[in-house]
Design a protein around this motif. Structure first.
Motif, PDB file in Angstrom:
ATOM      1  N   ASN A  22      94.689  31.959 -38.277  1.00 37.60           N
ATOM      2  CA  ASN A  22      94.622  32.175 -36.834  1.00 37.60           C
ATOM      3  C   ASN A  22      94.677  30.830 -36.113  1.00 37.60           C
ATOM      4  N   PRO A  23      95.849  30.226 -36.036  1.00 37.26           N
ATOM      5  CA  PRO A  23      95.951  28.899 -35.417  1.00 37.26           C
ATOM      6  C   PRO A  23      95.651  28.941 -33.930  1.00 37.26           C
ATOM      7  N   LEU A  24      95.098  27.848 -33.444  1.00 37.71           N
ATOM      8  CA  LEU A  24      94.928  27.703 -32.005  1.00 37.71           C
ATOM      9  C   LEU A  24      96.298  27.517 -31.364  1.00 37.71           C
ATOM     10  N   ARG A  25      96.549  28.263 -30.315  1.00 34.56           N
ATOM     11  CA  ARG A  25      97.818  28.143 -29.594  1.00 34.56           C
ATOM     12  C   ARG A  25      97.632  27.120 -28.475  1.00 34.56           C
ATOM     13  N   ILE A  26      98.274  25.970 -28.644  1.00 34.27           N
ATOM     14  CA  ILE A  26      98.131  24.862 -27.700  1.00 34.27           C
ATOM     15  C   ILE A  26      99.226  24.975 -26.644  1.00 34.27           C
ATOM     16  N   GLY A  27      98.840  25.287 -25.434  1.00 34.43           N
ATOM     17  CA  GLY A  27      99.808  25.501 -24.369  1.00 34.43           C
ATOM     18  C   GLY A  27     100.267  24.210 -23.719  1.00 34.43           C
ATOM     19  N   ILE A  28     101.584  24.005 -23.695  1.00 32.07           N
ATOM     20  CA  ILE A  28     102.187  22.909 -22.941  1.00 32.07           C
ATOM     21  C   ILE A  28     103.343  23.489 -22.123  1.00 32.07           C
ATOM     22  N   ALA A  29     103.673  22.819 -21.034  1.00 33.02           N
ATOM     23  CA  ALA A  29     104.764  23.301 -20.188  1.00 33.02           C
ATOM     24  C   ALA A  29     106.085  23.229 -20.940  1.00 33.02           C
ATOM     25  N   ALA A  30     106.896  24.261 -20.768  1.00 32.70           N
ATOM     26  CA  ALA A  30     108.194  24.301 -21.442  1.00 32.70           C
ATOM     27  C   ALA A  30     109.095  23.167 -20.975  1.00 32.70           C
ATOM     28  N   GLU A  31     108.814  22.647 -19.769  1.00 28.30           N
ATOM     29  CA  GLU A  31     109.587  21.533 -19.238  1.00 28.30           C
ATOM     30  C   GLU A  31     108.986  20.225 -19.758  1.00 28.30           C
ATOM     31  N   PRO A  32     109.730  19.410 -20.517  1.00 27.70           N
ATOM     32  CA  PRO A  32     109.185  18.153 -21.066  1.00 27.70           C
ATOM     33  C   PRO A  32     108.661  17.233 -19.974  1.00 27.70           C
ATOM     34  N   TYR A  33     107.675  16.427 -20.335  1.00 33.20           N
ATOM     35  CA  TYR A  33     107.074  15.473 -19.404  1.00 33.20           C
ATOM     36  C   TYR A  33     106.871  14.146 -20.143  1.00 33.20           C
ATOM     37  N   PRO A  34     107.990  13.444 -20.444  1.00 32.88           N
ATOM     38  CA  PRO A  34     107.902  12.192 -21.199  1.00 32.88           C
ATOM     39  C   PRO A  34     107.048  11.152 -20.464  1.00 32.88           C
ATOM     40  N   PRO A  35     106.309  10.316 -21.195  1.00 34.80           N
ATOM     41  CA  PRO A  35     106.192  10.283 -22.660  1.00 34.80           C
ATOM     42  C   PRO A  35     105.073  11.135 -23.214  1.00 34.80           C
ATOM     43  N   ALA A  67     102.647  26.082 -28.068  1.00 26.77           N
ATOM     44  CA  ALA A  67     103.168  27.261 -27.382  1.00 26.77           C
ATOM     45  C   ALA A  67     103.713  26.835 -26.021  1.00 26.77           C
ATOM     46  N   GLU A  68     104.974  27.101 -25.774  1.00 23.37           N
ATOM     47  CA  GLU A  68     105.613  26.715 -24.512  1.00 23.37           C
ATOM     48  C   GLU A  68     105.326  27.752 -23.424  1.00 23.37           C
ATOM     49  N   VAL A  69     104.898  27.255 -22.266  1.00 23.77           N
ATOM     50  CA  VAL A  69     104.566  28.109 -21.129  1.00 23.77           C
ATOM     51  C   VAL A  69     105.089  27.431 -19.866  1.00 23.77           C
ATOM     52  N   SER A  70     105.468  28.192 -18.861  1.00 23.55           N
ATOM     53  CA  SER A  70     105.861  27.571 -17.596  1.00 23.55           C
ATOM     54  C   SER A  70     104.631  26.921 -16.971  1.00 23.55           C
ATOM     55  N   TRP A  71     104.821  25.759 -16.345  1.00 25.80           N
ATOM     56  CA  TRP A  71     103.690  25.028 -15.802  1.00 25.80           C
ATOM     57  C   TRP A  71     102.921  25.849 -14.772  1.00 25.80           C
ATOM     58  N   ASP A  72     103.638  26.510 -13.868  1.00 26.88           N
ATOM     59  CA  ASP A  72     102.931  27.240 -12.813  1.00 26.88           C
ATOM     60  C   ASP A  72     102.236  28.492 -13.323  1.00 26.88           C
ATOM     61  N   GLY A  73     102.497  28.886 -14.569  1.00 29.64           N
ATOM     62  CA  GLY A  73     101.822  30.050 -15.141  1.00 29.64           C
ATOM     63  C   GLY A  73     100.889  29.704 -16.282  1.00 29.64           C
ATOM     64  N   ILE A  74     100.573  28.408 -16.432  1.00 33.65           N
ATOM     65  CA  ILE A  74      99.845  27.993 -17.624  1.00 33.65           C
ATOM     66  C   ILE A  74      98.367  28.412 -17.582  1.00 33.65           C
ATOM     67  N   ILE A  75      97.734  28.381 -16.404  1.00 34.93           N
ATOM     68  CA  ILE A  75      96.343  28.834 -16.315  1.00 34.93           C
ATOM     69  C   ILE A  75      96.245  30.353 -16.491  1.00 34.93           C
ATOM     70  N   PRO A  76      97.102  31.150 -15.844  1.00 37.16           N
ATOM     71  CA  PRO A  76      97.080  32.587 -16.137  1.00 37.16           C
ATOM     72  C   PRO A  76      97.327  32.896 -17.614  1.00 37.16           C
TER      73      PRO A  76
END
Length: 256
Positions: A22-35, A67-76
């Protein structure tokens, strides 16, 4: 005593097996934010935050997956249990703390105005009156511009930093406000060659104490584990080793 130790060992094995299953799903925005977050051509993720959270998961002896999520929907997405942790340059603010919990800060940087080279910019609200300012939506930078510059400037909100960068290069906005480290990375690249820093935004409570991992309020034990792991990585040099791969300045919260 031997039986007790055997029970502890058996529990540890079961715990590790459960963590792997049962891995932890680490949410980051699907849009890259280098670096901080970088998506490779093969679809794999890298970057400062990706490397740091993987190190934290190792310290927790916990399997994790990005886990890729849209930034504006990441808290929901977090509160609806589609992801388990937000680890994506999210500033700790009182407004967000109403709906989610945060770990201790794991980095802190200032916010920076960027615009075309050779064009003078007075960064006060009066000095930027009538200017078009760009900012990524749903960020503390957006809240800052709205509060202090919204009355006299035109503010354009963007879903991704890449879209904003492109519009600034094309001259569709006069200035943009973004994280100073992301600004440094962009200005050092080919697309940012015609742009320059216009100065840092002043410190303000809207920016909060730094960047933390976002967790559900009910996940009290997980928050405690992340807090302990963050402190451990800062104490044993692991954090410094990772940040030096990406940045020339110290972004530890202790360095403010």
């Amino acid at each position: 005593m031997n039986r007790f130790r055997a029970l502890i060992a058996a529990f540890a094995v079961l715990y590790c097996a459960a963590a792997a299953a049962n891995p932890l799903r680490i949410g980051i925005a699907a849009e890259p934010y280098p670096p901080f977050t970088i998506k490779q051509s093969n679809g794999q993720w890298s970057g400062f935050e990706v490397e740091l959270v993987r190190k934290l998961c190792q310290r927790l002896k916990q399997s994790c997956q990005i886990a890729e999520v849209s930034w504006d929907g990441i808290i929901p997405a977090l509160n609806s249990k589609k992801i388990d942790v937000i680890f994506n340059s999210m500033s700790i603010t009182p407004e967000r703390e109403k709906v989610i919990a945060f770990s201790l800060p794991y980095y802190y940087t200032a916010s920076e105005f960027v615009g075309p080279k050779g064009q003078k910019a007075v960064l006060s609200p009066a000095g930027l009156k009538g200017k078009t300012l760009g900012v990524q939506s749903a960020t503390t930078n957006a809240n800052f511009l709205k509060k202090y510059y919204g009355a006299g400037s035109v503010i354009r909100y963007y879903n991704t930093q890449d879209e904003l960068n492109a519009d600034l290069v094309a001259g569709r906005v006069d200035l943009m406000l973004l994280d100073a480290l992301a600004a440094s990375d962009f200005l050092g690249g080919k697309d940012g060659s015609g742009l320059e820093s216009k100065g840092l935004a002043p410190k303000d409570p809207l920016f909060g104490p730094g960047i933390g991992a976002g967790l559900r309020k009910t996940d009290v034990a997980l928050k405690r584990q992340f807090d302990q792991a963050i402190l451990q990585l800062r104490a044993d040099g692991s954090f410094d080793a990772i940040q030096k791969k990406y940045f020339k300045v110290n972004i530890s919260p202790d360095a403010k």
